[in-house]
Design an enzyme around this catalytic site. Structure first.
Site, short mmCIF file in Angstrom:
data_model
loop_
_atom_site.label_atom_id
_atom_site.label_comp_id
_atom_site.label_asym_id
_atom_site.label_seq_id
_atom_site.Cartn_x
_atom_site.Cartn_y
_atom_site.Cartn_z
N GLY B 14 0.80 -1.28 0.01
CA GLY B 14 -0.05 -0.09 0.18
C GLY B 14 1.03 0.92 -0.03
O GLY B 14 1.29 1.90 1.08
N THR B 15 1.21 1.61 -1.26
CA THR B 15 2.42 2.81 -1.21
C THR B 15 1.33 4.13 -1.48
O THR B 15 1.32 4.95 -2.30
CB THR B 15 3.17 2.57 -2.47
OG1 THR B 15 3.72 1.28 -2.28
CG2 THR B 15 4.30 3.82 -2.58
N GLY B 16 0.66 4.25 -0.38
CA GLY B 16 0.10 5.79 -0.27
C GLY B 16 0.89 6.63 0.41
O GLY B 16 2.25 6.80 0.28
N GLY B 19 3.12 4.73 3.41
CA GLY B 19 4.11 3.78 2.73
C GLY B 19 5.06 4.21 1.83
O GLY B 19 6.12 4.09 2.16
N LYS B 199 -1.65 7.35 20.92
CA LYS B 199 -1.57 7.86 19.76
C LYS B 199 -3.25 8.41 19.40
O LYS B 199 -3.43 9.41 18.78
CB LYS B 199 -1.37 6.84 18.46
CG LYS B 199 -1.49 7.47 17.07
CD LYS B 199 -0.27 8.75 16.74
CE LYS B 199 -0.81 9.62 15.66
NZ LYS B 199 -0.84 8.85 14.31
N ASN B 203 -5.39 11.32 17.74
CA ASN B 203 -6.36 10.90 16.47
C ASN B 203 -7.74 11.03 16.80
O ASN B 203 -8.55 11.58 15.91
CB ASN B 203 -6.21 9.50 15.83
CG ASN B 203 -4.87 9.25 15.41
OD1 ASN B 203 -4.03 8.55 15.82
ND2 ASN B 203 -4.65 9.88 14.13
N GLU B 281 -12.37 5.82 9.12
CA GLU B 281 -11.78 4.62 9.82
C GLU B 281 -12.34 4.68 11.05
O GLU B 281 -11.95 4.77 12.25
CB GLU B 281 -10.24 4.59 9.87
CG GLU B 281 -9.74 4.34 8.60
CD GLU B 281 -8.08 4.22 8.87
OE1 GLU B 281 -7.45 5.63 8.71
OE2 GLU B 281 -7.40 3.25 8.71
#
Lengths: 318, 318
Positions: B14-16, B19, B199, B203, B281
């Site tokens: 997942g190269t967003g 990544g 975290k 968020n 999410e």
């Protein structure tokens, strides 16, 4: 007094959706009604008032007794104020001008303690009352009003020259009688604070969520998450009222919830204020109830969170 | 193992934005990095990856080792997963295909228990870890990433063939070492749940409010009401973590708050998901923390209200 009890002269201060609807209904019932307007004066002077009512059919009042300055109005026995709470203090001169010395001034507005800014600016001889309107009504244009459903008005006494409870209730009953004479359900409330808290059970969830989520009642009642939000907010209002000494009848929140489910899709006035970049009535509907509950030792976290969200939105919008 | 400790083969699933950024940083530090892509494969195969970093300057990786199917990738020692949590279970076949038998799979994702859907689908021999990225990074287009600020990664062990705490920590340290070798601040966390709750202090307020109020961090930090909302939400996360047995260090929420004040205007990934009508999410970032806190007897009313608002918005949006 005796002549005004049968056919009092009624002045409407602020002829928007609320003032226009009740004014037209009273005029059609034979009351002598006079409408104070600002920007919409010439339209109403020319074409009168039109109420497109899903309950009563199309109602026209033409000519309407329209005025652009209070100085031109006859002195009134009853003044119905249907403007935004945000402008109450500024209305004092017009109210004083249009009022008989012992007139009754009825604020048809939501929220808590909305009379407090106005009261010190009025002569002691004037009676000040509050009215809570359970109604789906909107202004479509100058003198054009759409009435979708409901209409009941709960009236209570705020302050004035009469101290005696029974005498106060007689005035409140007289006010409720005006509406009933015009075919509108109306209840005389022994305690105005109680009536205001009771109405907040509806306004706090629906007004705020309509702006926050950009949704009318139909969409809000169709989604599981917003239904949960509404019920949780209602429960907090009931809890806040209780902390302040006002017991909301068991089942009342559920009654408003299921009533809203049966209503046509309604976009509360706060949404229209947002849409037209007018200031939201956050002080009356959120800040004062939150402060009153807090002073009684009661935190209302969901209402407070909603109030903060709306504060952000309001500041960006206006 | 000895050869992979010095220069492990790294696969990016997942190269967003996430990544892509970490993959480029690792490749430029001399690691052998391989990128799995779907819709953006041809663009990256042709033009490589570009990171426009306000911290490190413009970084280009061209050619990038780009693949459109996991079958073509070399077997990797480390797999970094930067996709949305909503797609974790569907990634299992690609992860298994690209992994050496004892590979470490590191989910660079926010939220609680995001490993739980994936774990049962992976062979027992694979190590599963979680990484929390404190970074302002966004994807501008295929292979185009803007890095605004920060970058630290906190790594923790989730599950796998190693039970012994010291051996687990050695693997976690190895993971943190990868990032540090690439000039990225990284901390080995003894407890992944602790790291995930920590975290969430960032968020839960910022991701949700960016969608609810349509505002980036600069606007949220400039308004008194949204500042109050953020602080109240942070306090509830700390409270929820505590109820679940994870003590957030005193002052940590204040540290994140003032850090955000110093950041450039940042629009969290949840806002971009909303804008592009992708599912939010909500499960990982809101529903699971709320359920965990509730199971521990702790109500978080402001977070729950925010979660309900976002549920309504998400359902209408997708």
């Amino acid at each position: 007094m005796s002549e005004t009890v049968s056919k009092p002269v009624v002045g409407i201060i602020g002829t928007g959706a609320i003032g226009g609807f009740y004014g037209v209904m009273l005029a059609r019932a034979g009351f002598d009604v006079h409408f104070l307007l600002r920007s919409e004066f010439s339209a109403v002077a020319e074409r009168g008032l039109q109420v497109n009512s899903a309950v009563h059919g199309p109602l026209t009042l033409d000519p309407a007794n329209a005025y652009c300055v209070a100085e031109d109005m006859p002195r009134c026995d009853w003044l119905l104020v249907g403007t935004k709470t945000t402008s109450n203090a500024g209305l004092a001169p017009a109210i004083i001008q249009a009022a008989k010395p012992d007139a009754k001034v009825l604020l048809l507005q939501n929220g808590l303690d909305v009379e407090d800014n106005l009261r010190p600016l009025l002569p002691d001889s004037l009676h000040l009352l509050g009215g809570l309107c359970l109604i789906c009504v909107n202004r479509d244009g100058p003198g054009q009003i759409t009435h979708q459903a409901l209409g009941a008005v709960n009236v209570g006494y705020h302050s004035g020259p009469v101290i005696d409870e029974a005498a106060r209730m007689a005035i409140v009953e007289e006010g409720a009688g005006l509406f009933r004479a015009a075919g509108i359900d109306s209840q005389a409330m022994a305690n105005l604070h109680q009536a205001r808290w009771q109405k907040l059970v509806w306004n706090i969830p629906y007004n705020g969520l309509s702006v926050l989520l950009g949704a009318g009642t139909a969409a809000l009642m169709a989604d599981a998450d917003s239904r949960t939000s509404i019920q949780a907010l209602m429960a907090e209002v009931v809890q806040g009222a209780k902390a302040c000494g006002y017991e909301i009848a068991p089942g009342y929140a559920e009654y408003l919830f299921s009533m809203t489910e049966k209503m046509p899709d309604y976009w509360p006035s706060m949404y229209h204020d947002f849409l037209h970049k007018r200031p939201l009535e956050l002080e009356a509907i959120y800040a004062r109830p939150l402060a009153a509950a807090k002073a009684a030792g009661c935190e209302l976290p969901r209402i407070e969170a909603l109030y903060r969200h709306l504060g952000f939105i309001d500041r960006r919008n206006t």
